[in-house]
Design a protein around this motif. Structure first.
Motif, mmCIF file in Angstrom:
data_model
loop_
_atom_site.group_PDB
_atom_site.id
_atom_site.type_symbol
_atom_site.label_atom_id
_atom_site.label_comp_id
_atom_site.label_asym_id
_atom_site.label_seq_id
_atom_site.Cartn_x
_atom_site.Cartn_y
_atom_site.Cartn_z
ATOM 1 N N THR A 79 29.237 50.452 49.286
ATOM 2 C CA THR A 79 29.530 49.430 48.269
ATOM 3 C C THR A 79 31.012 49.371 47.906
ATOM 4 N N SER A 80 31.698 50.524 47.852
ATOM 5 C CA SER A 80 33.089 50.444 47.384
ATOM 6 C C SER A 80 33.998 49.871 48.479
ATOM 7 N N VAL A 81 33.666 50.127 49.733
ATOM 8 C CA VAL A 81 34.442 49.509 50.818
ATOM 9 C C VAL A 81 34.205 47.997 50.811
ATOM 10 N N VAL A 82 32.942 47.615 50.672
ATOM 11 C CA VAL A 82 32.594 46.192 50.653
ATOM 12 C C VAL A 82 33.277 45.491 49.480
ATOM 13 N N GLU A 83 33.281 46.135 48.343
ATOM 14 C CA GLU A 83 33.927 45.550 47.164
ATOM 15 C C GLU A 83 35.396 45.229 47.457
ATOM 16 N N LYS A 84 36.066 46.169 48.081
ATOM 17 C CA LYS A 84 37.481 45.986 48.404
ATOM 18 C C LYS A 84 37.665 44.836 49.412
ATOM 19 N N GLN A 85 36.814 44.809 50.426
ATOM 20 C CA GLN A 85 36.930 43.768 51.455
ATOM 21 C C GLN A 85 36.704 42.375 50.863
ATOM 22 N N VAL A 86 35.688 42.266 50.004
ATOM 23 C CA VAL A 86 35.373 40.972 49.390
ATOM 24 C C VAL A 86 36.528 40.512 48.508
ATOM 25 N N LYS A 87 37.051 41.419 47.714
ATOM 26 C CA LYS A 87 38.148 41.043 46.810
ATOM 27 C C LYS A 87 39.371 40.600 47.599
ATOM 28 N N GLN A 88 39.727 41.373 48.619
ATOM 29 C CA GLN A 88 40.892 41.015 49.430
ATOM 30 C C GLN A 88 40.709 39.644 50.072
ATOM 31 N N HIS A 89 39.521 39.427 50.601
ATOM 32 C CA HIS A 89 39.258 38.156 51.274
ATOM 33 C C HIS A 89 39.379 36.984 50.303
ATOM 34 N N LEU A 90 38.730 37.098 49.159
ATOM 35 C CA LEU A 90 38.749 35.978 48.209
ATOM 36 C C LEU A 90 40.155 35.740 47.669
ATOM 37 N N GLU A 91 40.890 36.833 47.434
ATOM 38 C CA GLU A 91 42.262 36.660 46.952
ATOM 39 C C GLU A 91 43.116 35.942 47.999
ATOM 40 N N HIS A 92 42.873 36.275 49.236
ATOM 41 C CA HIS A 92 43.622 35.620 50.322
ATOM 42 C C HIS A 92 43.293 34.121 50.378
ATOM 43 N N VAL A 93 42.008 33.806 50.341
ATOM 44 C CA VAL A 93 41.595 32.390 50.404
ATOM 45 C C VAL A 93 42.148 31.627 49.201
ATOM 46 N N PHE A 94 42.067 32.256 48.052
ATOM 47 C CA PHE A 94 42.516 31.584 46.822
ATOM 48 C C PHE A 94 44.024 31.358 46.848
#
Lengths: 515, 515
Positions: free
Chosen positions: A391-406
């Motif tokens: 979960t903590s790796v996934v959390e980091k990946q999701v946040k990075q991805h969304l920040e990049h898209v945004f």
């Protein structure tokens, strides 16, 4: 509940009970067992006893179902019923000769400020022979709410048999399986046979309300009650089909996210402001649209890196599973799945991650035509995790991805991502003794190999035991796929309940032999 | 209500009333008018009369505001109040000497099966001189709901003056402007001066409930009541700022769409089905994400084809508008707009289309974390149309585009697009006599040129008149931008109400001269 294929077989094919047939054959052949089989005489006696006393077992289930042990509705009189249920179970265990500890679990603080007592968690044990393995059964005696007027055809708290189906709230989830375990133990006691294993019970009354207080107790008892426990058995899920037994060795985890996009805390009128704003909904739709493609592939970079590679051995497990895909598709009322083969379908439910978009909070969600530009919106989505995602790796990946898209949108809005819920996936080693013992017991009682299944859903309890006390956990379901847990037609088949009692008894014997 | 910049000017700068100053100057200079101006003596008399009788005018407004003529809540006793309001207005018009026809408008069928009577629509006329132009004033006397406990600081149905602001439901929307028109007419009558124009009124009581019955009546009366009408004047919107008058010559239309994506009519559990479905939310998010880019540009092919090209003359109109962009941005509480200049902002609100995504019906929209895969979801979005876009062309373009995007996804779900609402944009010819007359009257009363504005919102009534009776329509607002139509602080400034009455009187004189 996991996959729900509702596979139908012909009734006539199944009417004869495989276990009774087997027991009769064993008797006729005068105990001609292979050296590794349990003594035929004892098994036969046990099965016969269970068959002869099945109406008593059903009667006890009826008494337990009669208690409205609803833990979901926070009502004082229902909480009293929960306490009564736990006391009834404690008394039953004492009658078996178990030493029973009803552990005070304190109070539940409700969001509205109300305080309600939490029913005690039962820790019970029977036998303490260091030469025998110690198996601990987890179960729960609380139920989902049920009222006749919800659409029940029978009174939900009066166990009612129709065509071999025992209808009632809690019949399969989870009072029936708890009693099946007790039936198995009580059969050995009644026959004055030595119990092949040391037995422990952990039984709670708050599972449907999120197992309040359970995890804390498990941790606290790690070096006491659980210190000599070798195996944990949970029987709180269902088979994959109506007639073929199953063994569950994994559940997916879940990382549940919210992504908020805010312009201001007030909505705008789309006539007055449409055309000059970075509209939060446009940003959010772009963010949500960047998560998964139309083939179901998750687009978050790195998300598949930790997924366990598929082994040849594992592939065979999927091949062996008896699932009529067309029947499953029809009963699911789905036009077409993303995949065409049984193996792909099951793998994408059980051993690959999935991403679902659940909805949006703060936007216009009613019928009609409202000309609003929502000022602040929150998207909800979650990823079902599989071994060995974390979960903590996934959390980091999701946040990075969304920040990049945004960031690429150059929006003046504010975005915030958070993981609301992070539940790890669980997987068992199916070469553990208890899985081998359960397979043999299933073969003995049902005359077939079990479906080796996982659950696409998240059942936190297995992971809690695995993480807290580091013991082997097995999920050994008794109920058929159509048992309708939580529904207005919850039932357990008499056949499943009685054969399940035999299964547990046979499992004790197999465990002893493998130890 | 349109653009809401809430531009602030210093109070001292504005305390002296431009029109009174002007009238005094005219008097001092002994009627030194340019040949095209109306006779100074008459204007002076009219303005003096209005100033002297302003408390009476406010008292009448108070009496009208006291009637809870709420057309939105379908309650029989409120409907009675609406009838009483219309009778009051009819009586007032009769006292002016008008011939009044209160047209029975039948019954309103509510969705719940209830039937309520529709208040009569008033058709009134005063003067029938074929040598004079005939101007018809449209107004409405119904109001939005208001209760003290909604957050009003004063009783909404007791007009209350605080610092020159007359607070009360309907004060600005639309009872005040209707009365200002009546005040202007009654001033000529009281002074026993000949009315410079023939006057007609069409006054309804269901505007806030969608002008039920109005369009039908307008069509029916095309060759009767409206046959000799030359101009329609509507005063049901607001200025762009607090102190500078405005003339409105266009409103955007609206094509409101729903796009439905359906897998089945029941939701799925994301653990049990996540990974094998074409999830409707993923399809819908992709569809909605294909509509507009992060710069606000609409991505539907052909959508800009019909947009009227920008002329140099039009560009000048935008330059002339007095808007403090930074003040506007702050009062809107927006971090940054899509555009940096006043001209771009106004053009994207008024003369370019915009697309807003309003929300999704059928998905999970509540707080918390629900692990649902919605089975059937409906996205809502709308496009504000500008001249010379057409709703049926736009409907076709949107459908084609969404079908194209959806087909590329190879989804097994069903998609259906429909236009729920199609309202055409409206634009007036600002070289029409009535625009010229209104400009001159504004210059006379307020000493300034008006802001030539449009409204980004859709006000169907202008388009209804334009299409049904093919006469020139003008929107001549009286209220300031901060009047708070529909809000809990609705008001009209005494200054706007009284100067507005003078404006209408001056407008009559200018119309007569230009005819």
């Amino acid at each position: 509940m996991g996959l729900d294929p509702r596979t139908q077989r012909s009734r006539s094919e199944l009417k004869s009970t495989a276990s009774s047939l087997l027991a009769s054959l064993l008797l006729l052949e005068g105990g001609m067992f292979s050296p590794s089989s349990p003594p035929a005489g004892l098994l036969e006696k046990v099965f016969q006893y269970i068959d002869l006393h099945q109406d008593e077992f059903v009667q006890t289930l009826k008494e337990w179902v009669a208690v409205e042990s609803d833990s979901v509705q926070p009502l004082p009189h229902l909480r009293q019923e929960l306490f009564r249920m736990m006391a009834l179970a404690a008394e039953q265990l004492r009658c078996l000769g178990a030493s029973v500890d009803s552990v005070d679990s304190g109070f539940q603080q409700l969001p509205d400020g109300q305080t309600l007592p939490i029913p005690p968690i039962i820790l019970a044990e029977l036998g303490n022979d260091p030469k025998k393995p110690t198996v601990c059964f987890y179960g729960h005696l609380d139920v989902q709410p049920a009222r006749r007027e919800d659409g029940w055809l029978t009174d939900p708290y009066t166990l009612t048999e129709v065509d071999g189906k025992l209808y009632g709230r809690g019949a399969t989830d989870n009072k029936g399986p708890v009693l099946a375990w007790i039936n198995a133990v009580s059969t050995f006691r009644a026959l004055e046979e030595d119990l092949p294993v040391n037995i422990k019970f952990i039984i709670e009354g708050m599972e449907e309300a999120g197992s309040v207080a359970l995890e804390e107790l498990v941790r606290k008892e790690k070096d006491r009650f659980f210190s000599n426990v070798d195996y944990i058995i949970i029987s709180d899920n269902l088979w994959l089909t109506q007639r073929k037994p199953a063994l569950t060795y994994g559940t997916r985890g879940n990382s549940y996210f919210r992504v908020e996009v805010k312009c201001r805390d007030q909505d705008f009128h789309s006539g007055t402001f449409g055309g000059i704003l970075h509209e939060p909904m446009a940003d959010l739709v772009a963010l949500l649209g960047s998560l998964v493609d139309s083939s179901g592939h998750i687009l978050i970079p790195g998300i598949y890196d930790q997924v366990a590679p598929l082994t040849e051995e594992e592939r065979k497990l999927y091949k062996a599973i008896d699932l009529d895909l067309e029947e499953y598709r029809k009963s699911s009322r789905v036009e077409r799945f993303l995949f065409d083969t049984k193996e792909e379908i099951l793998m994408h439910l059980w051993r690959y991650p999935s991403l679902s978009i659940h909805g949006i909070e703060g936007a216009f969600d009613e019928p009609g035509a409202k000309t609003v530009i929502p000022g602040q919106v929150i998207g909800k989505f979650s990823i079902r995790l599989v071994p060995h995602m974390n979960t903590s790796v996934v959390e980091k990946q999701v946040k990075q991805h969304l920040e990049h898209v945004f960031s690429k949108r150059n929006s003046s809005n504010q975005m915030a991502v958070s993981m609301m819920l992070g539940l790890q996936p669980w997987i068992a080693n199916i070469k553990d003794n208890q899985y081998l013992a359960a397979k043999r017991a299933i073969k003995t009682v049902f005359g077939t190999e079990p479906d080796m299944i996982r659950d696409g859903s998240t059942i936190p309890i297995a992971k809690i035991f695995q993480d807290s006390i580091q013991k082997s956990v097995m999920m050994l379901p008794l109920g058929a796929v159509d048992d309708g847990e939580h529904s207005q037609k919850e039932k357990i088949n008499r056949w499943n309940y009685i054969e399940g009692s035999k299964l547990f008894a046979a499992f004790f014997l197999e465990m002893a032999r493998l130890h």
